[in-house]
Design an enzyme around this catalytic site. Structure first.
Site: not given
Ligand code: BES
Ligand code: ZN
Ligand code: ZN
Length: 503
Positions: A283, A294, A357
């Site tokens: 990230k 998370d 997931r």
């Molecule tokens: N934990 C994140 C989702 C999230 C984002 C939670 C912001 C709380 C606040 C999740 O694991 C993630 O990184 N999701 C990505 C998926 C993508 C890479 C397909 C997303 O939603 O951007």
């Molecule tokens: Zn996550």
């Molecule tokens: Zn993630």
């Protein structure tokens, strides 16, 4: 435990004794809080108050019972706080108004308070108690200076609050009060978990929390460590934990009621990523610290199970928490890696940041095969995409059964922990089809990310006919009156417990 933190008295906070009083309130009490919904006739009610306490109250003439509006009037020997609840006040408004009032006024409140609730709907009594106690919740877990010069309301010994109810059904009132108090203490446990920094909140820390909570409140807890995960084939969960120095684990919680009046068995599967830095698909560093939250899906469900036990609900509940840290390390799973899963299906890793997931794939399948629940619910901070869709005001609900969806949506409205339903149509199935494995974890497209994630998890539910998936990425933390930065909400706890009560 390697922390200075005591679970039972967070931050040495002291909570007031709350009791119920039936009958007319004594107008000569020293400090009275009068909550006022903005309903027809509230002006007449105000006139009555002014008549009782002297008519010279200019400030209070401006009071309009708006949500979180507050005015203090000083009668001869009495201090009266008017607290507005706004129009159409429901559980959420009661909780927030009281929480706000006690949080912001704690420095000024005396030790003995009375609340005039004679004319209020008794069903909101739990919300009042809940809000009062949450007002004392203090996020400053690791501040070293804990001895203030002038202790505030939640730092004083022997504080009391009497709630005056008029002539009501005492049994129902006592029950509501009990529920409100238990809910607050369980919520604070869950909030503490979410607010906990990632260096302390390792997977083992969450496991220890569950073990202690189970001992204290009377439910069974087992933890599958890395060795057990390997033996039992939870390869998807293992794949996500590989880049961290802290091993992943699966926390199993099992609450069996003394007499189950409801024969249904409900399984909760939670995403428990103790920190999500994305793994190899790292990230960017903007607000990355929030990714300590998370594990909020698991946190809310762990809190909900503790609350079920505290309330002694008559329904069997199983918890399966998928816990890992999504970090970078020499051993971390790479984009393109293919691995198996508990179900036996193979997964192609496209983006290591779509890890939730993947751990849930093993969680839902494990819950299903080992416990055969009538209802299977998973909850997760799963996608940024649902935040784009719903913002910070509702979680996304995905569900394959209409009746189950309706019940969850209703509980969302009852508790103010709202859900909005999204589609699970097979039109979206393509997003997860892989060239080399049974499924892939990301479509590569910046669209319908929440739905694609739900479709991925669906594969591993093995056609369970009563499955719901709650994506609450936008709800786990909230900015507001109670901390400078965003902080934990314990979202999902009241929703899920209300759902179980009405099942
Ligand atoms: N934990 C994140 C989702 C999230 C984002 C939670 C912001 C709380 C606040 C999740 O694991 C993630 O990184 N999701 C990505 C998926 C993508 C890479 C397909 C997303 O939603 O951007
Ligand atoms: Zn996550
Ligand atoms: Zn993630």
């Amino acid at each position: 435990m390697n922390t200075p933190f005591d679970f039972n008295t967070p931050n040495n906070t002291k909570f007031p004794q709350i009791s119920l009083k039936f009958g007319q309130i004594d107008v000569s009490l020293t400090e009275i809080i009068i909550p006022i919904p903005q309903e027809k006739g509230y002006e007449g009610f105000l006139d009555e108050i002014f008549y009782n306490y002297g008519k010279n109250q200019h400030a209070s003439r401006d009071f309009g019972a708006e949500f979180k509006e507050s005015v203090t009037i000083y009668a001869e020997n009495t201090k009266i706080h008017l607290l507005g609840l706004g129009k159409n006040a429901k559980s959420k408004q009661y909780i927030h108004a009281f929480r706000w009032f006690f949080h912001t006024k704690k420095q000024k409140l005396g030790e003995n308070l009375s609340i005039y609730a004679q004319d209020l709907d008794i069903n909101f009594l739990d919300s009042i108690a809940n809000g009062i106690l949450l007002g004392g919740y203090n996020i400053n877990l690791y501040k070293t200076d804990k001895s203030p010069e002038t202790p505030h309301f939640f730092q004083k010994e022997n504080t009391n609050i009497d709630i005056f109810l008029g002539e009501n059904d005492r049994n129902i009132a006592e029950k509501r009060l009990f529920e409100g108090i238990q809910t607050a203490f369980a919520q604070m446990e869950a909030m503490n978990l979410v607010n906990q920094p990632a260096n302390i909140k390792t997977p083992q820390y969450l496991a220890n929390w569950a073990i202690n909570s189970g001992k204290e409140h009377g439910y069974k807890v087992d933890v599958l460590d890395k060795k057990a995960l390997k033996e039992q084939g939870l390869h998807a969960l293992l794949a996500i934990g590989k880049g961290s120095q802290h091993d992943p684990c699966l926390i199993l919680m099992h609450y069996v009621p003394k007499n189950a009046t409801n024969p249904k068995k409900v399984a909760f599967v939670g995403k428990g990523i103790t920190f999500d830095m994305g793994g190899i698909s790292i990230k960017d560093n903007q607000n990355m610290h929030f990714m300590k939250s998370d594990m909020g899906g698991a946190g809310g469900m762990m809190g909900a199970i503790e609350l079920v036990a505290r309330l002694g609900l008559n329904i069997e509940v199983i918890g399966v928490m998928c816990v890992a840290e999504n970090n970078i390390g020499a051993g971390a799973t790479l984009p393109s890696d293919v691995f198996s899963s508990y179900s036996g299906k193979t997964i192609e890793m496209i983006d290591t940041d779509a890890e939730g997931r993947v751990v849930l794939a093993d969680g839902v399948c494990y819950a299903n095969r080992n416990f055969k629940p009538d209802i299977l619910i998973d909850m997760a901070t799963l996608t940024g995409n649902t935040i784009l869709a719903l913002g910070y005001n509702a979680g996304a609900l995905f569900c394959n059964d209409e009746d189950l969806a309706r019940k969850l949506l209703e509980s969302g409205q009852n508790t103010g922990e709202k859900l909005w339903q999204m589609p699970l149509w097979d039109d979206y199935k393509d997003d997860i089809s892989s060239d080399v494995a049974d499924v892939r974890n990301f479509s590569g497209k910046p669209i319908n990310g929440g739905i694609a994630a739900a479709k991925f998890i669906e594969v591993f539910t093995e056609k369970h006919p009563n499955w719901a998936h709650i994506d609450m990425a936008g709800m786990v933390l909230q900015a507001g009156d109670f901390s400078k930065d965003r902080s934990a909400t314990a979202f999902g706890m009241r929703l899920l417990v209300d759902f179980l009560k009405n099942l």
